[in-house]
Motif scaffolding. Structure first.
Motif, short mmCIF file in Angstrom:
data_model
loop_
_atom_site.label_atom_id
_atom_site.label_comp_id
_atom_site.label_asym_id
_atom_site.label_seq_id
_atom_site.Cartn_x
_atom_site.Cartn_y
_atom_site.Cartn_z
N GLN A 140 16.02 28.39 -69.16
CA GLN A 140 15.96 27.22 -68.31
C GLN A 140 14.72 26.40 -68.67
N SER A 141 14.90 25.10 -68.90
CA SER A 141 13.77 24.24 -69.27
C SER A 141 12.78 24.08 -68.13
N SER A 142 13.27 24.15 -66.91
CA SER A 142 12.38 24.05 -65.73
C SER A 142 12.80 25.12 -64.73
N PRO A 143 12.30 26.33 -64.88
CA PRO A 143 12.71 27.41 -63.98
C PRO A 143 12.34 27.13 -62.54
N ASN A 144 13.26 27.39 -61.64
CA ASN A 144 13.01 27.20 -60.22
C ASN A 144 13.40 28.47 -59.48
N HIS A 145 13.24 28.42 -58.17
CA HIS A 145 13.55 29.60 -57.36
C HIS A 145 15.02 29.97 -57.47
N HIS A 146 15.88 28.97 -57.61
CA HIS A 146 17.32 29.22 -57.71
C HIS A 146 17.65 30.02 -58.96
N SER A 147 17.09 29.62 -60.10
CA SER A 147 17.41 30.29 -61.36
C SER A 147 16.69 31.63 -61.50
N GLN A 148 15.48 31.75 -60.93
CA GLN A 148 14.74 32.99 -61.08
C GLN A 148 15.41 34.15 -60.35
N GLN A 149 16.13 33.87 -59.28
CA GLN A 149 16.84 34.94 -58.58
C GLN A 149 18.01 35.49 -59.38
N LEU A 150 18.46 34.75 -60.38
CA LEU A 150 19.58 35.19 -61.20
C LEU A 150 19.15 35.93 -62.46
N VAL A 151 17.85 35.94 -62.75
CA VAL A 151 17.39 36.53 -64.01
C VAL A 151 17.68 38.02 -64.07
N GLY A 152 17.36 38.74 -63.00
CA GLY A 152 17.58 40.18 -63.01
C GLY A 152 19.05 40.54 -63.15
N LEU A 153 19.93 39.84 -62.43
CA LEU A 153 21.36 40.11 -62.53
C LEU A 153 21.90 39.70 -63.89
N THR A 154 21.38 38.60 -64.42
CA THR A 154 21.84 38.15 -65.74
C THR A 154 21.42 39.13 -66.83
N SER A 155 20.22 39.69 -66.71
CA SER A 155 19.79 40.67 -67.71
C SER A 155 20.67 41.91 -67.68
N ARG A 156 21.10 42.31 -66.51
CA ARG A 156 22.00 43.47 -66.44
C ARG A 156 23.37 43.15 -67.03
N LEU A 157 23.84 41.91 -66.85
CA LEU A 157 25.10 41.52 -67.49
C LEU A 157 24.94 41.50 -69.01
N TYR A 158 23.82 40.99 -69.47
CA TYR A 158 23.58 40.94 -70.92
C TYR A 158 23.49 42.34 -71.52
N SER A 159 23.02 43.29 -70.74
CA SER A 159 22.86 44.65 -71.27
C SER A 159 24.17 45.40 -71.42
#
Length: 733
Positions: A188-207
Motif C-alpha cells: 500500500q502506497s499510504s498504509p492506514n488503519h484499514h489496510s494494516q488490520q488486513l496484513v496479518g490475515l493476508t500474510s497467512r493467505l500468502y503462506s
C-alpha cells in the motif's frame, strides 16, 4: 409428561412465521444440539421450513434461514450432506447481490462449513464441491478487490486461507489473482488503519498459496516466497537506516518510497514489519514435503536487526529530522527481530542451537541497558524461547549474565536500600524503648519485603516483564553451566519470595489481581524444581509438592497435579551417596557466605546497609518453633560452595555440592533476631506470623545427635528454656 419432540415444538412455537423466526433465533440456536436430529420424524418439516426461510423476500428471514442452516450443519453432518446442495444454491447467489452485512456474513459461514467438513465424502466432493467452490471463490475475490466493509474482507481472507489447502487443484487457476491481491495489500502506497488490520490475515493467505503448486512444485514455490520476503525485509530495513553508515563508513543508497523523507521512513518500517510477518507465516505453514529453510539468510537478517542500538548524537551531514524518525523506530525493529527469532525457535527447534549463544549475547547486551519494561518484554520472551527450544549454552559467563538479568527483573519485589535503612531506623527506635537489650540477629530473607503502600508493578507491562523473568530464571536454573554461587543466590531469592508472597496483599504486587496468582504459581513451580531430585531430597519437599496439588483452580490441578505427583513418586536423579546436611549446617546467614556469593549479592544490589551488616556479622542464632512437624514447608535451594558443619562431627569440612543435584533444605520456623522484623511460621498452605519460642546457638553435636542444653540462651533471664531434641527433625539418609 409431554412427549412432544423438540423439533416439533420449535417449528410450532418459535419458527411458525418469518417474524417469529427472527425474534426467537438466538434462543433456537442456543438450544439446538445433535440429539435433536437423531432419527427425528420431523427432519422433513425442518428442511422445508429452512428452505422457506432461505427463499423469503424478507432480508431478516433469509438471515435467520442461513443461521439455522449453519447450526444444522454443525449438529448433524448427515443432514448437511442431504440438504447442502439446495442451501448452496441460495447462499452463493446471495454473495453477488446487494444484501445487508449480516446476511453476507452468514452466507459465507454456511458455504465455508459445507466445503470444509465434507472433504471425507468423495461423491459429495465430486457432485457439489467441485462445481461450487470456483463460484464461491469468485465471490470472495470480488469482495477483496472492491471497496467492501473491513469485516467482510477479514472474513473473506480467513475463508480463503482455510479452503486453499483443501482444494489446491481448484485454486490453481486463481493463484495469479490471489497473488496480485496479496501484493497490493502488502505494498500500500499510504498504509492506514484499514489496510494494516488486513496484513496479518493476508500474510497467512500468502503462506498457503504454495499448495497450488502440487506435491512437487509446492516446495519450490514456498522457497521462492521465503527468498522474496527476505529480500523485501532487507530493502525495508535499509530504508529505516539511511542515517547510519555501514562498516565501510558509506551511507546506504535507497530508493525513497515517498518524496517526504519522514513519510518514507514510516512506509519502510511498515513494510519491514509486514515482511517479518510474512516470513513467520511461511515458517509456520504446513508443507506436504520437506523443504530447505535458508537459516543463514534468516540469521543474518535477524542479527542485523537486533544489533541496532540507540545513539545520543546526530552524525555529521545527516538530516536531524530523518535521524530522529529512524531513532524512534528502533524499538519496533527490536520487536520485529524478536518475533522472527521466536518463530524460528518454534519452527526449527534444536536446529537453531548453533546460533543461540550469539543471539543470547546480543539480547543480554540490550537487557543490561536501562530500557523500559515495554521494550524488555520481547527480549525476555526471546530468551525464554531460545532456552526452551535449543540446547543449553555451554558458556558459564553467558548463563551468569542471563541469570543476573532475570534476577534483576524479579528483584522488584524485594526492598530497596532506602526501605531497609528506614526499617532499621524504626527498629532501633523501638528497641531503645524496651527494657533490656537483645543481640542483633539476622536471617537471610526476613527483611526483604518492604511495607510501602505502592504497587510493585504499576502497569501491565511491568507485571508481564516480571512473570517472563520468572520463566527465564526457572529455565536457567536447569542449566548445569550456571555458576554455583549464582545458582545459590537465585535459589535464596526464590525462597525469600516464596515465603513472603502469602503475607503480601495482591494489590501490593499489582493492581491486576491475576498477576499475584500467576506469580505465586510460577514461584512455587520454581521451588518444586529446586526441590525435585533424589528420593531423600523429595522427602523434604513433600508438603510443598502436596500443596501444589491442592489449588483451587481446577484447570491448574488437572494440568499440574499429575506432574508434581510423578516427580514425587519417580525422582529422576540417582540417590545421594553421602549423608545429607542437617538444618544447622546450612548457609542461612550472610556471615557464612562464600566470597563468590557476596560478590554476586553486591552486584545484584541485595546488600543491606554496611552499618547493619557490621551489627549482624557475628549473629548466627535462629529461633525455632518445634511444636509440630506439620507446621513446616520444605524447599530445596542449592547450597553454595562454602564451609559447613558435618552432621556427624563438630569439625568444619569444606564441601562443593554438584550444581545439578541441589541439596534439600527442610525449613523449620525460623525467625530473625532483628527485633523489627516479624517472624515467619511455615505452614503447608499459608505463611502466617508466629511468636518466637526460643533462641539458641548451635554447639558441636554429640554422637547421639542431641544438642547441648548448657549453651541455650533465653530471651528473659528469669525463664528456663526447655531442651530441644532435633532427632525428630533429622533428615533420612
Amino acid at each position: 409428561m409431554d412427549s412432544t419432540h423438540p423439533l416439533k415444538a420449535l417449528l410450532n412455537f418459535h419458527l411458525a412465521s418469518d417474524a417469529s423466526a427472527v425474534i426467537h433465533l438466538p434462543y433456537v440456536l442456543e438450544i439446538l444440539t445433535a440429539d435433536h436430529f437423531l432419527s427425528s420424524p420431523h427432519l422433513t418439516k425442518w428442511s422445508s421450513r429452512l428452505n422457506s426461510l432461505l427463499h423469503s423476500k424478507d432480508a431478516g428471514a433469509r438471515w435467520a434461514g442461513l443461521c439455522l442452516a449453519h447450526k444444522t450443519s454443525v449438529c448433524s453432518k448427515s443432514a448437511m450432506i442431504e440438504l447442502a446442495q439446495s442451501w448452496l444454491g441460495v447462499a452463493i447467489p446471495i454473495l453477488s447481490k446487494k444484501e445487508p452485512l449480516p446476511t453476507l456474513t452468514a452466507s459465507i459461514n454456511l458455504c465455508r462449513i459445507v466445503f470444509n467438513n465434507t472433504t471425507d465424502t468423495p461423491e459429495f466432493q465430486r457432485q457439489v464441491c467441485t462445481p461450487n467452490v470456483p463460484k464461491f471463490t469468485a465471490a470472495l475475490i470480488a469482495f477483496l478487490e472492491k471497496d467492501s466493509d473491513l469485516r467482510l474482507k477479514r472474513l473473506a481472507l480467513k475463508t480463503l486461507t482455510r479452503l486453499v489447502p483443501l482444494y489446491p487443484n481448484i485454486y490453481r487457476a486463481s493463484h495469479a489473482t490471489l497473488s496480485s491481491i496479496v501484493s497490493r495489500i502488502f505494498t500500500q502506497s499510504s498504509p492506514n488503519h484499514h489496510s494494516q488490520q488486513l496484513v496479518g490475515l493476508t500474510s497467512r493467505l500468502y503462506s498457503v498459496l504454495h499448495h497450488t503448486g502440487g506435491k512437487v512444485g509446492a516446495a519450490n514455490i514456498w522457497r521462492k516466497s521465503v527468498d522474496e520476503s527476505i529480500g523485501s525485509a532487507w530493502i525495508a530495513f535499509i530504508g529505516v537506516r539511511t542515517s547510519f553508515p555501514d562498516e565501510n563508513g558509506r551511507f546506504p543508497e535507497v530508493q525513497m518510497l515517498h518524496e517526504e523523507p519522514t513519510i518514507s521512513v514510516t512506509l519502510s518500517m511498515e513494510r519491514l514489519c509486514t515482511s517479518i510477518q510474512v516470513i513467520c507465516s511461511l515458517l509456520q505453514s504446513p508443507t506436504q514435503r520437506a523443504v530447505q529453510v535458508p537459516v543463514g539468510s534468516l540469521m543474518k537478517l535477524s542479527s542485523k536487526m537486533i544489533l541496532v542500538t540507540v545513539q545520543d548524537e546526530v552524525p555529521s551531514g545527516v538530516d536531524p529530522t530523518v535521524w530522529a524518525m529512524e531513532m524512534a523506530v528502533v524499538p519496533r525493529i527490536w520487536k520485529a527481530a524478536c518475533d522472527l527469532i521466536k518463530c524460528l525457535c518454534t519452527s526449527m527447534g534444536h536446529h537453531l542451537t548453533s546460533y543461540s549463544a550469539r543471539l543470547l549475547a546480543y539480547i543480554a547486551f540490550h537487557l543490561e541497558q536501562n530500557i523500559p519494561s515495554l521494550h524488555r518484554i520481547p527480549f525476555l520472551e526471546t530468551i525464554h524461547a531460545l532456552l526452551t527450544h535449543c540446547h543449553p549454552s555451554h558458556s558459564q559467563i553467558l548463563s551468569s549474565r542471563l541469570a543476573r538479568i532475570a534476577l534483576s527483573g524479579i528483584m522488584v519485589i524485594l526492598p530497596s536500600q532506602t526501605d531497609v535503612q528506614n526499617s532499621i531506623s524504626q527498629t532501633d527506635r523501638m528497641t531503645r524503648n524496651k527494657k533490656g537489650k537483645k543481640r542483633a540477629k539476622n536471617y537471610e530473607g526476613d527483611e526483604l519485603f518492604r511495607s510501602s503502600g505502592d504497587a510493585f508493578c504499576l502497569t501491565m507491562d511491568d507485571a508481564t516483564a516480571l512473570l517472563i523473568a520468572c520463566d527465564v530464571l526457572q529455565a536457567l536454573l536447569q542449566n548445569a553451566e550456571l555458576s554455583p554461587a549464582l545458582h545459590s543466590m537465585a535459589s535464596r531469592v526464590i525462597l525469600a519470595i516464596f515465603l513472603g508472597l502469602p503475607q503480601m496483599m495482591p494489590t501490593t504486587l499489582s493492581p491486576h489481581p491475576q498477576v499475584y496468582h500467576t506469580l505465586s504459581c510460577k514461584i512455587r513451580n520454581a521451588a518444586i524444581q529446586l526441590g525435585s531430585g533424589t528420593t531423600s531430597a523429595m522427602s523434604q519437599t513433600l508438603n510443598l509438592v502436596l500443596n501444589a496439588t491442592l489449588s483451587t483452580d481446577l484447570a491448574q490441578v488437572v494440568n499440574e497435579s499429575l506432574r508434581t505427583v510423578d516427580i514425587l513418586v519417580h525422582p529422576r536423579l540417582p540417590p545421594v551417596l553421602r549423608p545429607l546436611p542437617k538444618v544447622d549446617s546450612l548457609t542461612l546467614f550472610r556471615s557464612e557466605e562464600s566470597v563468590e556469593e557476596v560478590e554476586e549479592r553486591q552486584r545484584l544490589g541485595l546488600e543491606a546497609p554496611s552499618a547493619h551488616l557490621n551489627s549482624i556479622s557475628t549473629a548466627k542464632d535462629v529461633v525455632m518453633d518445634d511444636t509440630s512437624q506439620t507446621s513446616r514447608a520444605s524447599i530445596t535451594p542449592a547450597v553454595p560452595s562454602t564451609t559447613i558443619v558435618s552432621p556427624q562431627s563438630s569439625t568444619a569440612v569444606p564441601t562443593q555440592p554438584p550444581t545439578d543435584v541441589p541439596l534439600p533444605i527442610a525449613m523449620p520456623s525460623i525467625v530473625s533476631q532483628d527485633p523489627g522484623i516479624a517472624p515467619l511460621s511455615f505452614a503447608p498452605s499459608s505463611i502466617t506470623p508466629a511468636k518466637p519460642a526460643s533462641t539458641f546457638t548451635y554447639p558441636p553435636q554429640t554422637t547421639n545427635g542431641a544438642m547441648n542444653t548448657a549453651s541455650l540462651e533465653t530471651l528473659d533471664g528469669d525463664e528456663d528454656m526447655p531442651s530441644i531434641n532435633l532427632e525428630s527433625d533429622s533428615d533420612t539418609d
